[in-house]
Design an enzyme around this catalytic site. Structure first.
Site, PDB file in Angstrom:
ATOM      1  N   GLU A 262       6.415   5.451   1.086  1.00 13.37           N
ATOM      2  CA  GLU A 262       5.070   5.969   1.369  1.00 13.37           C
ATOM      3  C   GLU A 262       5.067   6.925   2.550  1.00 13.37           C
ATOM      4  O   GLU A 262       4.196   7.781   2.652  1.00 13.37           O
ATOM      5  CB  GLU A 262       4.083   4.815   1.646  1.00 13.37           C
ATOM      6  CG  GLU A 262       3.501   4.233   0.384  1.00 13.37           C
ATOM      7  CD  GLU A 262       2.311   3.287   0.638  1.00 13.37           C
ATOM      8  OE1 GLU A 262       2.020   2.963   1.801  1.00 13.37           O
ATOM      9  OE2 GLU A 262       1.699   2.872  -0.359  1.00 13.37           O
ATOM     10  N   HIS A 283      27.131  -6.672 -10.062  1.00 13.03           N
ATOM     11  CA  HIS A 283      27.378  -6.949 -11.480  1.00 13.03           C
ATOM     12  C   HIS A 283      26.281  -6.345 -12.356  1.00 13.03           C
ATOM     13  O   HIS A 283      26.159  -6.687 -13.528  1.00 13.03           O
ATOM     14  CB  HIS A 283      27.508  -8.457 -11.697  1.00 13.03           C
ATOM     15  CG  HIS A 283      28.669  -9.021 -10.952  1.00 13.03           C
ATOM     16  ND1 HIS A 283      29.888  -9.303 -11.535  1.00 13.03           N
ATOM     17  CD2 HIS A 283      28.822  -9.304  -9.623  1.00 13.03           C
ATOM     18  CE1 HIS A 283      30.727  -9.749 -10.621  1.00 13.03           C
ATOM     19  NE2 HIS A 283      30.105  -9.764  -9.446  1.00 13.03           N
ATOM     20  N   LYS A 397      -5.670   5.330  -8.485  1.00 13.33           N
ATOM     21  CA  LYS A 397      -6.955   4.632  -8.321  1.00 13.33           C
ATOM     22  C   LYS A 397      -8.060   5.437  -8.997  1.00 13.33           C
ATOM     23  O   LYS A 397      -8.886   4.884  -9.725  1.00 13.33           O
ATOM     24  CB  LYS A 397      -7.288   4.465  -6.836  1.00 13.33           C
ATOM     25  CG  LYS A 397      -6.365   3.529  -6.087  1.00 13.33           C
ATOM     26  CD  LYS A 397      -6.859   3.336  -4.662  1.00 13.33           C
ATOM     27  CE  LYS A 397      -5.827   2.643  -3.808  1.00 13.33           C
ATOM     28  NZ  LYS A 397      -6.180   2.634  -2.398  1.00 13.33           N
TER      29      LYS A 397
HETATM   30  O1  PA5 Z   1       0.796   1.316   4.055  1.00 15.21           O
HETATM   31  C1  PA5 Z   1      -0.322   1.485   3.596  1.00 15.21           C
HETATM   32  O2  PA5 Z   1      -1.212   2.098   4.225  1.00 15.21           O
HETATM   33  C2  PA5 Z   1      -0.696   0.957   2.237  1.00 15.21           C
HETATM   34  O3  PA5 Z   1       0.396   0.400   1.588  1.00 15.21           O
HETATM   35  C3  PA5 Z   1      -1.790  -0.102   2.365  1.00 15.21           C
HETATM   36  O4  PA5 Z   1      -1.342  -1.138   3.188  1.00 15.21           O
HETATM   37  C4  PA5 Z   1      -2.178  -0.685   0.997  1.00 15.21           C
HETATM   38  O5  PA5 Z   1      -2.576   0.342   0.140  1.00 15.21           O
HETATM   39  C5  PA5 Z   1      -3.319  -1.693   1.151  1.00 15.21           C
HETATM   40  O6  PA5 Z   1      -4.411  -1.123   1.793  1.00 15.21           O
HETATM   41  P1  PA5 Z   1      -5.529  -1.997   2.462  1.00 15.21           P
HETATM   42  O7  PA5 Z   1      -4.950  -2.771   3.582  1.00 15.21           O
HETATM   43  O8  PA5 Z   1      -6.543  -1.016   2.940  1.00 15.21           O
HETATM   44  O9  PA5 Z   1      -6.082  -2.900   1.399  1.00 15.21           O
END
Ligand code: PA5
Length: 409
Positions: A262, A283, A397
């Site tokens: 990310e 393996h 989303k």
């Molecule tokens: O690292 C990040 O920002 C994302 O992976 C969020 O943690 C994830 O999308 C969950 O978001 P939230 O804590 O707003 O529910």
């Protein structure tokens, strides 16, 4: 503490200092000084809440996804702590099968819920929260149910924040300056960890001690790792495989993949983060690693000391041909497998980075989390992307909301 054994990449120290200053001044860089600078009052409240949960709950259902889930799960699986309360996980998928498994294990036992969402609006945890809230209310009535809900979310906004204020849930804050995947050392990670029996003082002490790694940029393990990744990326190695020889680190690998995926995968750039657990995956993925496309580099984590060990037993007739291993420790065999794998992969033209951690303890993992968080941010900036946003996550989303008929989509 954490050591980067090889390769011996040179750090451009001026550039490194400039990037570190940039991180510490970034409005999303709150995690960077956190080990030295955490909110002591919030920390004490976390411990108090954990004690309460341990006293009245056989289970804590932790509801969250991505950065609100993977960090604490990674540490609980790795450290395998002892506690009167077992942590269960929900809201990290939309699978009914997974949900049923958690509900089945929960049965009619006493439980509490920690719902974790920085935005307070993420669909997966929000759906799971409705389901577990209903179960809590059925079992305990509304007043006691509200006492058993712990909400970790934004300080002032979002649906979860508003509900928590209205219903009087115990609230913990995800600071504005810390994004989900950098939030392990906030209440996001610390409450589930404390409930699970992880010593969170030692965890933060390990991270704090390791912040000193950055004092000498030329020698810094964090910076050497970040600059090495950058060199590999520049030479066309766009897949990094994190290898560990401890299956308990499987969820640590998942946390690491999210952190780097990310943070770096955007604007058509980034190293694809993959992982293996060895020797198991030798393996399955071993063949590809040894002889597949040569766009891969590997980062191996070696745990130097392990308290748990076994001796390979003697067998009089040596019918299985293992006589040459009799009396040897299983950890020794695992270590030789690691060294052999590194050697084979290097021969197969996979550049290898070797990281050593002293042991599987809170201190070492506190340091390791800080190591990767900081290296990830530095590496992303070297690769000219913003480490702290994730605009691409919104796309699925939007499509999903359209299909589900959410107003406005
Ligand atoms: O690292 C990040 O920002 C994302 O992976 C969020 O943690 C994830 O999308 C969950 O978001 P939230 O804590 O707003 O529910």
């Amino acid at each position: 503490m954490i050591k980067l054994i090889y390769p011996d990449t040179k750090v451009d120290t001026e550039k490194a200092k400039q990037i570190l200053a940039e991180i510490s001044q970034n409005p999303m860089g709150g995690w960077f000084n956190l080990p030295n600078n955490y909110d002591k009052e919030e920390f004490a409240r976390i411990k108090e809440a954990a004690k309460k949960i341990n006293n009245n709950s056989k289970y804590l259902v932790c509801i969250g996804i991505g950065g609100s889930y993977l960090g604490h799960r990674a540490l609980i699986e790795a450290l395998d702590p002892v506690s009167p309360t077992k942590v269960l996980y929900a809201g990290n998928s939309l699978s009914s099968i997974s949900l049923k498994k958690v509900l089945d294990e929960l049965g009619d036992n006493d439980f509490s819920v920690n719902v974790i969402s920085k935005s307070g609006t993420t669909t997966e945890p929000a759906i799971a929260f409705r389901i577990f809230k209903e179960k809590l209310i059925k079992k305990y009535g509304e007043e006691e149910a509200n006492r058993r809900i712990f909400a970790t979310t934004d300080a002032s906004k979002g649906a979860l924040h508003d509900e928590a204020v209205t219903k009087g849930y115990t609230r913990f804050v995800v600071p504005d300056s810390i994004g989900g995947r950098y939030s392990v050392f906030t209440a996001v990670g610390l409450l589930p960890l404390a409930v699970a029996g992880v010593n969170i003082d030692n965890l933060l002490a390990g991270a704090k001690e390791f912040t000193k790694d950055l004092e000498n940029p030329a020698e810094s393990a964090i910076l050497r790792y970040a600059f090495t990744r950058h060199d590999f990326r520049e030479s066309g190695h766009d897949v990094e495989v994190l290898s560990s020889f401890e299956p308990n680190l499987m969820y640590f690998n998942e946390w690491w993949k999210q952190l780097f995926g990310e943070s770096e995968g955007k604007d058509g750039k980034g190293i694809f983060p993959a992982s293996v657990i060895c020797t198991t995956d030798l393996h399955s993925m071993g063949q590809y690693l040894q002889e597949g496309r040569r766009n891969i580099f590997e980062t191996v984590i070696k745990v130097v000391n392990s308290e748990i060990d076994f001796t390979i037993p003697k067998l009089d007739d040596d019918c299985d041909g293992l006589g040459y291993l009799e009396g040897k420790s299983l950890n020794h065999v695992n270590e030789q497998a690691l060294e052999a794998t590194v050697s084979a992969h290097k021969t197969g033209n996979i550049p290898v980075i070797k990281i050593e951690i002293p042991d599987i303890s809170e201190k070492s993992f506190g340091a390791l989390i800080y190591f990767f968080e900081t290296a990830c941010a530095v590496s992303a900036i070297l690769g000219k992307v913003n480490p702290f946003n994730q605009p691409g996550v919104e796309e699925y989303k939007r499509e999903m909301f359209k299909l589900l008929g959410k107003t406005g989509f």
